[in-house]
Motif scaffolding. Structure first.
Motif, PDB file in Angstrom:
ATOM      1  N   ARG A   1       3.022  10.624  -6.460  1.00 37.17           N
ATOM      2  CA  ARG A   1       3.900  11.200  -7.481  1.00 37.17           C
ATOM      3  C   ARG A   1       3.111  11.517  -8.750  1.00 37.17           C
ATOM      4  NH1 ARG A   1       7.885   7.663  -6.950  1.00 37.17           N
ATOM      5  NH2 ARG A   1       7.027   6.288  -8.508  1.00 37.17           N
ATOM      6  N   GLU A   2       2.333  10.537  -9.204  1.00 31.70           N
ATOM      7  CA  GLU A   2       1.642  10.694 -10.484  1.00 31.70           C
ATOM      8  C   GLU A   2       0.454  11.646 -10.421  1.00 31.70           C
ATOM      9  OE1 GLU A   2       0.688   6.690 -11.516  1.00 31.70           O
ATOM     10  OE2 GLU A   2       2.737   6.236 -12.150  1.00 31.70           O
ATOM     11  N   THR A   3      -0.269  11.610  -9.291  1.00 27.37           N
ATOM     12  CA  THR A   3      -1.514  12.373  -9.210  1.00 27.37           C
ATOM     13  C   THR A   3      -1.349  13.696  -8.488  1.00 27.37           C
ATOM     14  OG1 THR A   3      -2.679  10.269  -9.178  1.00 27.37           O
ATOM     15  CG2 THR A   3      -3.961  12.209  -8.545  1.00 27.37           C
ATOM     16  N   HIS A   4      -0.497  13.705  -7.470  1.00 19.62           N
ATOM     17  CA  HIS A   4      -0.390  14.913  -6.654  1.00 19.62           C
ATOM     18  C   HIS A   4       0.931  15.644  -6.845  1.00 19.62           C
ATOM     19  CE1 HIS A   4      -4.108  13.721  -4.768  1.00 19.62           C
ATOM     20  NE2 HIS A   4      -3.597  12.558  -4.425  1.00 19.62           N
ATOM     21  N   GLY A   5       1.819  15.087  -7.675  1.00 20.80           N
ATOM     22  CA  GLY A   5       3.091  15.741  -7.942  1.00 20.80           C
ATOM     23  C   GLY A   5       4.030  15.781  -6.741  1.00 20.80           C
ATOM     24  N   ILE A   6       3.849  14.808  -5.820  1.00 15.94           N
ATOM     25  CA  ILE A   6       4.720  14.734  -4.645  1.00 15.94           C
ATOM     26  C   ILE A   6       5.821  13.708  -4.929  1.00 15.94           C
ATOM     27  CG2 ILE A   6       4.836  14.135  -2.189  1.00 15.94           C
ATOM     28  CD1 ILE A   6       1.770  14.923  -2.117  1.00 15.94           C
ATOM     29  N   ASP A   7       7.058  14.195  -5.008  1.00 11.12           N
ATOM     30  CA  ASP A   7       8.155  13.308  -5.402  1.00 11.12           C
ATOM     31  C   ASP A   7       8.580  12.338  -4.310  1.00 11.12           C
ATOM     32  OD1 ASP A   7       8.522  13.891  -8.040  1.00 11.12           O
ATOM     33  OD2 ASP A   7       9.769  15.642  -7.626  1.00 11.12           O
ATOM     34  N   SER A   8       8.652  12.827  -3.103  1.00 11.04           N
ATOM     35  CA  SER A   8       9.029  11.907  -2.033  1.00 11.04           C
ATOM     36  C   SER A   8       8.264  12.248  -0.771  1.00 11.04           C
ATOM     37  CB  SER A   8      10.529  11.958  -1.779  1.00 11.04           C
ATOM     38  OG  SER A   8      10.876  13.230  -1.301  1.00 11.04           O
ATOM     39  N   LEU A   9       7.932  11.211  -0.022  1.00 13.95           N
ATOM     40  CA  LEU A   9       7.166  11.383   1.204  1.00 13.95           C
ATOM     41  C   LEU A   9       8.137  11.480   2.377  1.00 13.95           C
ATOM     42  CD1 LEU A   9       4.477   8.642   0.521  1.00 13.95           C
ATOM     43  CD2 LEU A   9       4.280  11.085   0.080  1.00 13.95           C
ATOM     44  N   ASP A  10       7.981  12.513   3.189  1.00 14.24           N
ATOM     45  CA  ASP A  10       8.855  12.602   4.369  1.00 14.24           C
ATOM     46  C   ASP A  10       8.334  11.693   5.488  1.00 14.24           C
ATOM     47  OD1 ASP A  10       6.791  13.981   5.646  1.00 14.24           O
ATOM     48  OD2 ASP A  10       7.611  15.940   5.117  1.00 14.24           O
ATOM     49  N   ASP A  11       9.149  11.557   6.534  1.00 13.81           N
ATOM     50  CA  ASP A  11       8.818  10.614   7.607  1.00 13.81           C
ATOM     51  C   ASP A  11       7.468  10.898   8.254  1.00 13.81           C
ATOM     52  OD1 ASP A  11      11.123   9.289   7.122  1.00 13.81           O
ATOM     53  OD2 ASP A  11      12.201  10.038   8.883  1.00 13.81           O
ATOM     54  N   ASP A  12       7.182  12.187   8.463  1.00 16.27           N
ATOM     55  CA  ASP A  12       5.907  12.560   9.070  1.00 16.27           C
ATOM     56  C   ASP A  12       4.735  12.100   8.226  1.00 16.27           C
ATOM     57  OD1 ASP A  12       6.784  13.665  11.358  1.00 16.27           O
ATOM     58  OD2 ASP A  12       6.286  15.750  10.838  1.00 16.27           O
TER      59      ASP A  12
ATOM     60  N   ILE B   1       4.746   9.696   5.972  1.00 15.31           N
ATOM     61  CA  ILE B   1       4.676   8.234   5.975  1.00 15.31           C
ATOM     62  C   ILE B   1       3.983   7.731   7.240  1.00 15.31           C
ATOM     63  CG2 ILE B   1       6.083   6.120   6.121  1.00 15.31           C
ATOM     64  CD1 ILE B   1       8.027   7.549   4.135  1.00 15.31           C
ATOM     65  N   ARG B   2       4.316   8.356   8.380  1.00 16.43           N
ATOM     66  CA  ARG B   2       3.649   7.974   9.634  1.00 16.43           C
ATOM     67  C   ARG B   2       2.147   8.213   9.549  1.00 16.43           C
ATOM     68  NH1 ARG B   2       8.156   9.172  12.606  1.00 16.43           N
ATOM     69  NH2 ARG B   2       7.782  11.385  12.501  1.00 16.43           N
ATOM     70  N   LYS B   3       1.788   9.356   8.981  1.00 12.95           N
ATOM     71  CA  LYS B   3       0.384   9.715   8.840  1.00 12.95           C
ATOM     72  C   LYS B   3      -0.329   8.717   7.928  1.00 12.95           C
ATOM     73  CE  LYS B   3      -2.263  13.866   7.707  1.00 12.95           C
ATOM     74  NZ  LYS B   3      -2.162  15.225   7.121  1.00 12.95           N
TER      75      LYS B   3
ATOM     76  N   VAL C   1       0.840  -1.207   0.000  1.00 10.80           N
ATOM     77  CA  VAL C   1       0.000   0.000   0.000  1.00 10.80           C
ATOM     78  C   VAL C   1       0.876   1.258   0.000  1.00 10.80           C
ATOM     79  CG1 VAL C   1      -1.753   1.298   1.286  1.00 10.80           C
ATOM     80  CG2 VAL C   1      -1.929  -1.180   1.116  1.00 10.80           C
ATOM     81  N   LEU C   2       1.934   1.224   0.804  1.00 11.61           N
ATOM     82  CA  LEU C   2       2.833   2.383   0.857  1.00 11.61           C
ATOM     83  C   LEU C   2       3.502   2.629  -0.489  1.00 11.61           C
ATOM     84  CD1 LEU C   2       4.666   2.093   4.283  1.00 11.61           C
ATOM     85  CD2 LEU C   2       3.153   3.931   3.551  1.00 11.61           C
ATOM     86  N   LYS C   3       3.917   1.539  -1.135  1.00 11.95           N
ATOM     87  CA  LYS C   3       4.583   1.652  -2.431  1.00 11.95           C
ATOM     88  C   LYS C   3       3.628   2.224  -3.486  1.00 11.95           C
ATOM     89  CE  LYS C   3       6.681  -1.547  -5.423  1.00 11.95           C
ATOM     90  NZ  LYS C   3       6.957  -2.982  -5.588  1.00 11.95           N
ATOM     91  N   LYS C   4       2.414   1.668  -3.515  1.00 13.37           N
ATOM     92  CA  LYS C   4       1.416   2.177  -4.461  1.00 13.37           C
ATOM     93  C   LYS C   4       1.015   3.596  -4.117  1.00 13.37           C
ATOM     94  CE  LYS C   4      -0.794  -2.209  -5.707  1.00 13.37           C
ATOM     95  NZ  LYS C   4      -2.035  -2.993  -5.564  1.00 13.37           N
TER      96      LYS C   4
END
Ligand SMILES: [Zn+2]
Length: 58
Positions: A35-46, A48-50, A26-29
């Motif tokens: 990235r594809e839909t929201h233009g977010i290149d990388s997720l920070d730790d916060d 990912i926790r959320k 789920v995290l990988k998808k």
């Protein structure tokens, strides 16, 4: 048993539901969707926790 993440709980208004066999899947998808839909290149730790806290069994 699958894991499910409703993107709309994190990104308001997004109707996408991400499903996978495991939390990792789920995290990988989710990262790919972000990235594809929201233009977010990388997720920070916060973020990912959320995200992890929003993953549910379905
Ligand atoms: Zn989304």
């Amino acid at each position: 048993m699958t894991k499910e993440l409703r993107c709309g709980e994190i990104m308001e208004g997004c109707p996408t539901v991400i499903r996978g066999e495991t939390e990792e899947e789920v995290l990988k998808k989710g990262a790919q969707h972000a990235r594809e839909t929201h233009g977010i290149d990388s997720l920070d730790d916060d973020t990912i926790r959320k995200v992890k806290s929003k993953i549910r069994e379905s």
